[in-house]
Design an enzyme around this catalytic site. Structure first.
Site, PDB file in Angstrom:
ATOM      1  N   GLY A  41       0.815  -1.212   0.000  1.00 15.83           N
ATOM      2  CA  GLY A  41       0.000   0.000   0.000  1.00 15.83           C
ATOM      3  C   GLY A  41       0.843   1.254   0.000  1.00 15.83           C
ATOM      4  N   ASN A 184      -0.107 -10.428 -11.197  1.00 11.19           N
ATOM      5  CA  ASN A 184       0.986 -10.946 -12.001  1.00 11.19           C
ATOM      6  C   ASN A 184       0.638 -12.380 -12.397  1.00 11.19           C
ATOM      7  OD1 ASN A 184       1.640 -12.620  -9.797  1.00 11.19           O
ATOM      8  ND2 ASN A 184       3.339 -11.325  -9.141  1.00 11.19           N
ATOM      9  N   GLY A 221       6.193  -7.580 -20.535  1.00 15.80           N
ATOM     10  CA  GLY A 221       5.185  -6.536 -20.678  1.00 15.80           C
ATOM     11  C   GLY A 221       3.901  -6.835 -19.946  1.00 15.80           C
ATOM     12  N   ASP A 248       4.374  -2.827  -7.532  1.00 15.04           N
ATOM     13  CA  ASP A 248       3.758  -1.716  -6.800  1.00 15.04           C
ATOM     14  C   ASP A 248       3.895  -0.408  -7.574  1.00 15.04           C
ATOM     15  OD1 ASP A 248       3.151  -3.439  -4.721  1.00 15.04           O
ATOM     16  OD2 ASP A 248       4.983  -2.979  -3.615  1.00 15.04           O
TER      17      ASP A 248
END
Length: 312
Positions: A41, A184, A221, A248
């Protein structure tokens, strides 16, 4: 460009090794450890601020020196911390980050005060959420808290972006309330019950009701998917030395740029560039580039599409 980030705030202990240890094995690190600022975060909040957004953080730190340092660092990067609560009897979240000689990382997190970010704390920030352009979330805080943040944001028509990390094997019922989800490849496989490809995994999440899926593929990518539409975004080829925090940084830049009205394709391309810059530097927080860095990088480098798939 108003972005509210609701999520974790950690301190990181970073160690570099030639290779990761096997079970029950001890390996000797390459050098002294580094104590740094982190938390998905907090990293995403700083990245969004670096991309030009007005960012407010909602989270918790412990009543210890780590918590004081975390707040000071966030504020030094221009992040508004009025909604960050200090829990006197808790420790600040702590992550042990191991980086190998190829720049890959292995991370273990002790949540500490992050586990005390309650539904009530998010409800107390409803006015803030209602006046945001984007709410950016992750899964290093309690799931009911994330669910409440999604509910409040949607009730006010605010765009919701979720980075589902760490991923859960059970898809939440509120998945259909997400505008964008950014997993991911590893997280996508978990969320899609082991889908063999990014295309298959994205289709599973779209079927669950997500508005858009952006799969980060590391050195290959991104894959963008909406119902009836799919596109690969080429990566920038760089020599990586530390991939910690790259995801992040991608999420923070994407949230900021979409909050500012950028098209999803241009936002993804810039976020890709920001992540590419970051992996050429050590330390998740210190590797975050400025928007000027990103603009200069994109003017000097051309993305190169590859055929393989790699973890982000």
């Amino acid at each position: 460009m108003r972005v509210t980030v609701i999520g974790s705030i950690n301190s990181d202990i970073v160690m570099s090794v030639d290779r990761f240890a096997m079970s029950n094995e001890t390996v000797i690190g390459q050098s002294d450890y580094v104590l740094a600022q982190g938390g998905k975060g907090a990293n995403q909040a700083v990245a969004a601020a670096a991309a030009g957004a007005a960012v407010t953080m909602v989270g918790c730190v412990g009543g210890d020196s780590f918590g004081q340092s975390a707040l000071a660092d966030l504020e030094s990067h221009g992040v508004d911390c009025r909604y960050v609560r200090t829990i006197p009897d808790a420790t600040t979240g702590l992550a042990s980050v191991i980086v190998d000689s190829d720049g890959n990382n292995m991370i273990v997190v002790a949540p500490g005060a992050n586990s005390r970010l309650t539904v009530e704390a998010v409800q107390a920030a409803e006015e803030l959420i209602a006046n945001s352009d984007v709410v950016l979330l992750q899964l290093e805080v309690p799931l009911p808290t994330v669910a409440e943040a999604v509910r409040i944001a949607r009730s006010h028509g605010v765009r919701v972006i979720l980075n589902p990390a760490p991923a859960s094997v059970k898809l939440p019922a509120w998945l259909s309330d997400l505008d964008i989800i950014i997993p991911n490849q590893h997280e996508l496989r978990i969320l899609s019950d082991g889908a063999a490809t990014g295309e298959e995994g994205s289709a599973a999440l779209l079927d669950a009701g997500v508005g858009m899926v952006i799969v980060t593929l590391g050195g290959d990518g991104c894959l963008l998917s909406k119902p009836g539409w799919q596109q690969r975004i080429a990566p920038y080829k760089v020599d990586a030395i530390d991939t910690t925090g790259a995801g992040d940084i991608f999420c923070g830049f994407l949230a900021a740029l979409t909050a500012g009205g950028a098209s999803i394709q241009s936002a993804v391309e810039a976020a890709n560039a920001a992540a590419a810059i970051s992996v050429t530097r050590s330390n998740a927080r210190k590797s975050i580039p400025t928007m000027k860095d990103v603009d200069q990088f994109m003017s000097r480098h051309e993305p190169v599409l590859t055929d393989g798939l790699a973890h982000s």
